[in-house]
Design a protein around this motif. Structure first.
Motif, PDB file in Angstrom:
ATOM      1  N   VAL A 416       0.862  -1.267   0.111  1.00 39.49           N
ATOM      2  CA  VAL A 416      -0.103   0.004   0.155  1.00 39.49           C
ATOM      3  C   VAL A 416       0.920   1.462  -0.148  1.00 39.49           C
ATOM      4  CG1 VAL A 416      -1.892   1.277   1.196  1.00 39.49           C
ATOM      5  CG2 VAL A 416      -1.915  -1.088   1.218  1.00 39.49           C
ATOM      6  N   ALA A 420       1.148   4.308  -2.729  1.00 36.00           N
ATOM      7  CA  ALA A 420       0.928   5.361  -2.610  1.00 36.00           C
ATOM      8  C   ALA A 420       2.117   6.381  -3.013  1.00 36.00           C
ATOM      9  CB  ALA A 420       0.598   5.873  -1.030  1.00 36.00           C
ATOM     10  N   TYR A 439      -2.820   6.065  -6.957  1.00 33.57           N
ATOM     11  CA  TYR A 439      -3.538   6.005  -5.680  1.00 33.57           C
ATOM     12  C   TYR A 439      -4.718   5.161  -5.522  1.00 33.57           C
ATOM     13  CZ  TYR A 439      -1.136  10.529  -4.682  1.00 33.57           C
ATOM     14  OH  TYR A 439      -0.047  11.487  -4.503  1.00 33.57           O
ATOM     15  N   ARG A 440      -5.615   4.943  -6.587  1.00 32.09           N
ATOM     16  CA  ARG A 440      -6.562   3.994  -6.657  1.00 32.09           C
ATOM     17  C   ARG A 440      -5.899   2.622  -6.275  1.00 32.09           C
ATOM     18  NH1 ARG A 440      -7.722   7.018 -11.493  1.00 32.09           N
ATOM     19  NH2 ARG A 440      -9.496   8.389 -11.374  1.00 32.09           N
ATOM     20  N   LEU A 443      -5.777   2.453  -2.800  1.00 37.15           N
ATOM     21  CA  LEU A 443      -6.990   2.443  -1.973  1.00 37.15           C
ATOM     22  C   LEU A 443      -7.652   1.086  -2.241  1.00 37.15           C
ATOM     23  CD1 LEU A 443      -8.252   6.015  -2.830  1.00 37.15           C
ATOM     24  CD2 LEU A 443      -7.399   4.931  -0.370  1.00 37.15           C
ATOM     25  N   ASP A 446      -6.456  -1.019   0.422  1.00 33.69           N
ATOM     26  CA  ASP A 446      -6.317  -0.249   1.784  1.00 33.69           C
ATOM     27  C   ASP A 446      -7.406   0.884   1.644  1.00 33.69           C
ATOM     28  OD1 ASP A 446      -6.560   0.174   4.438  1.00 33.69           O
ATOM     29  OD2 ASP A 446      -4.547   0.598   4.726  1.00 33.69           O
ATOM     30  N   ALA A 447      -8.694   0.818   1.654  1.00 32.98           N
ATOM     31  CA  ALA A 447      -9.683   1.784   1.610  1.00 32.98           C
ATOM     32  C   ALA A 447      -9.018   2.889   2.670  1.00 32.98           C
ATOM     33  CB  ALA A 447     -10.981   1.391   1.471  1.00 32.98           C
ATOM     34  N   LYS A 449      -6.565   4.061   3.551  1.00 33.89           N
ATOM     35  CA  LYS A 449      -5.159   4.971   3.516  1.00 33.89           C
ATOM     36  C   LYS A 449      -5.363   6.170   3.232  1.00 33.89           C
ATOM     37  CE  LYS A 449      -0.495   4.826   2.826  1.00 33.89           C
ATOM     38  NZ  LYS A 449       0.122   4.398   4.299  1.00 33.89           N
ATOM     39  N   ALA A 452      -3.273   8.304   0.314  1.00 37.92           N
ATOM     40  CA  ALA A 452      -3.656   7.887  -0.824  1.00 37.92           C
ATOM     41  C   ALA A 452      -5.131   8.512  -1.222  1.00 37.92           C
ATOM     42  CB  ALA A 452      -3.826   6.357  -0.975  1.00 37.92           C
ATOM     43  N   SER A 453      -6.115   8.739  -0.069  1.00 35.54           N
ATOM     44  CA  SER A 453      -7.190   9.252  -0.562  1.00 35.54           C
ATOM     45  C   SER A 453      -7.160  10.779  -0.786  1.00 35.54           C
ATOM     46  CB  SER A 453      -8.223   8.734   0.697  1.00 35.54           C
ATOM     47  OG  SER A 453      -9.379   9.758   0.752  1.00 35.54           O
TER      48      SER A 453
END
Length: 465
Positions: A416, A420, A439-440, A443, A446-447, A449, A452-453
């Protein structure tokens, strides 16, 4: 009559003497048997340790601790090199005890609490039958928990609790025996007898998915993913044992990627590790001698007597500076591509922040797959290479992984974080669409993160006309 009575008393007294002498004789024999058993057990344990110098004399590839001499054997067996992992602070003790409790509470799956209850019953029953054995069981548990609570190692949590697990299982057996013996009526006795197989079946069903390794290819996939971005003949610095250990197997046994050289930064603090490096890369080690030899001089002195280095700030600073110079010397002596895993180059996230800072001053970092490519600060950064990461078994749900296993604690976060990092690098260079894709990917793994979001939101906002 009087003479007869006196004779009878004398004969009974003599019988008592005989009985006392026989009992003493039996106790003497029992002691001899116990001593013989202890001697046999000690000989068996000693034979395992005696094997180590013989194995070392055969010149193995990884001569861990190099226990060829008595001094090094004692240092190896006593775990002297691991003393730096001991932590007696209250926070560390509480953390390790919490991890131990969490591991034990799920050891037998849904029946763990039943096993624990039976172990308590077994200890109470054993205390009435054999106090020495009951005391030994308590001491075993206490010593095992004491060692586990002060030794804060991230991996192999379950392995360090094996003595306690074995002791609890043995006490649960005594407890089951006591429950069966206490059952007076036939239905109760049948139910008590069925309890043992039921506990075994429950533990088996609960643990089988996690113990089934027939589809477990995480180690192989991790090595392949890491080396996918390492060019031919590259040198990789890592402090991640989950990468170095399987790579050593695949290189030396399977013959895969023998062109690559991985160097474990943590093992560079052990003089015996340099024997392996000389066998794997003799040319590199010969070129790096001007920086390795001064460090080895201090390292061997520290291994013999570490106390002066702990007390003398001059010696401590010198061995630290020589260590950093040695690592930089290895990189400079290697004229091919250089790379490092994340924990080596990010200050504060790895085992040696000072080394990470020194590397950051000398080299630029370019995220390539799971690695950070090291490029001299004066050179232009290399182009990003397209690396397809399989991440087999880590995110696809095909494996049952322990929440506190190395896969969850180390491998998943690495995938992850590197996705990122790739997104940040692309964003900084104006490649916003590619950055958004990176970035997607982070995510998707790991949603939660946050970096990244936030990066995805920035990249999308900047691409909107």
């Amino acid at each position: 009559a009087e003479d007869g009575i006196r004779g009878l008393v004398r004969s009974r007294g003599l019988g008592d003497v005989y009985k006392r002498q026989g009992w003493a004789r039996r106790r003497e024999i029992s002691r001899l048997r116990a001593l013989a058993g202890l001697a046999l057990a000690g000989t068996a344990a000693g034979a395992a340790y005696a094997y180590l110098p013989w194995a070392s004399s055969r010149g193995p590839l990884l001569d861990w601790g190099r226990p060829g001499s008595l001094e090094r054997l004692l240092a190896h067996v006593s775990g002297r090199q691991y003393s730096s992992y001991l932590d007696l602070t209250p926070a560390a003790l509480a953390k390790q005890l919490g991890l131990a409790f969490e591991s034990l509470s799920g050891e037998w799956g849904l029946v763990s609490w039943a096993v624990a209850l039976l172990a308590v019953v077994g200890l109470l029953a054993l205390r009435r039958r054999d106090r020495a054995l009951a005391l030994a069981a308590v001491l075993l548990a206490a010593l095992n928990l004491a060692v586990k609570s002060v030794y804060g190692i991230a991996e192999d949590q379950e392995a360090y609790l094996l003595p306690l697990v074995g002791g609890l299982a043995l006490l649960a057996g005594f407890g089951l025996e006591a429950v069966v013996a206490a059952a007076r009526r036939r239905p109760a006795r049948v139910a008590a007898l069925a309890l043992g197989p039921a506990l075994v079946a429950g533990a088996t069903l609960a643990n089988f998915p996690g113990c089934d390794r027939s589809r477990y290819r995480v180690a192989e996939s991790f090595v392949q993913d890491a080396l996918a971005s390492l060019p031919q003949g590259g040198l990789l610095l890592t402090a991640e044992w989950q990468l170095y250990s399987p790579w050593l197997y695949y290189r030396e046994i399977e013959g895969l990627r023998r062109d690559a050289l991985l160097v474990d930064v943590s093992l560079l603090r052990r003089s015996w590790y340099f024997d392996l490096l000389r066998r794997q890369a003799p040319g590199l080690m010969e070129r790096a001698r001007p920086t390795t030899e001064p460090f080895l001089e201090d390292l061997r002195a520290w291994e013999r007597e570490p106390l002066p280095y702990d007390r003398d700030p001059v010696l401590n600073r010198r061995i630290t500076e020589r260590f950093q110079a040695m690592v930089l010397g290895l990189l400079q002596a290697h004229d091919r591509p250089r790379a490092a895993t994340l924990e080596v180059v990010i200050p504060g996230s790895g085992p040696d922040p000072a080394l990470a800072s020194a590397l950051g001053r000398q080299y630029g970092l370019v995220p390539q797959g799971l690695l950070m490519e090291l490029t001299p600060a004066t050179d232009p950064p290399p182009p990003l290479r397209a690396v397809q990461l399989a991440a087999r078994g880590l995110f696809d749900g095909s494996l049952t992984l322990a929440p506190q296993g190395v896969e969850a604690l180390k491998l998943r976060p690495l995938y992850v974080a590197m996705a990122a990092n790739r997104g940040r690098y692309l964003e900084a260079n104006g490649r916003l669409e590619a950055a958004a894709d990176a970035y997607r990917q982070a995510l998707a793994w790991d949603a939660g993160k946050l970096a990244a979001s936030e990066g995805l939101a920035r990249a999308q906002a900047r691409t909107v006309p």
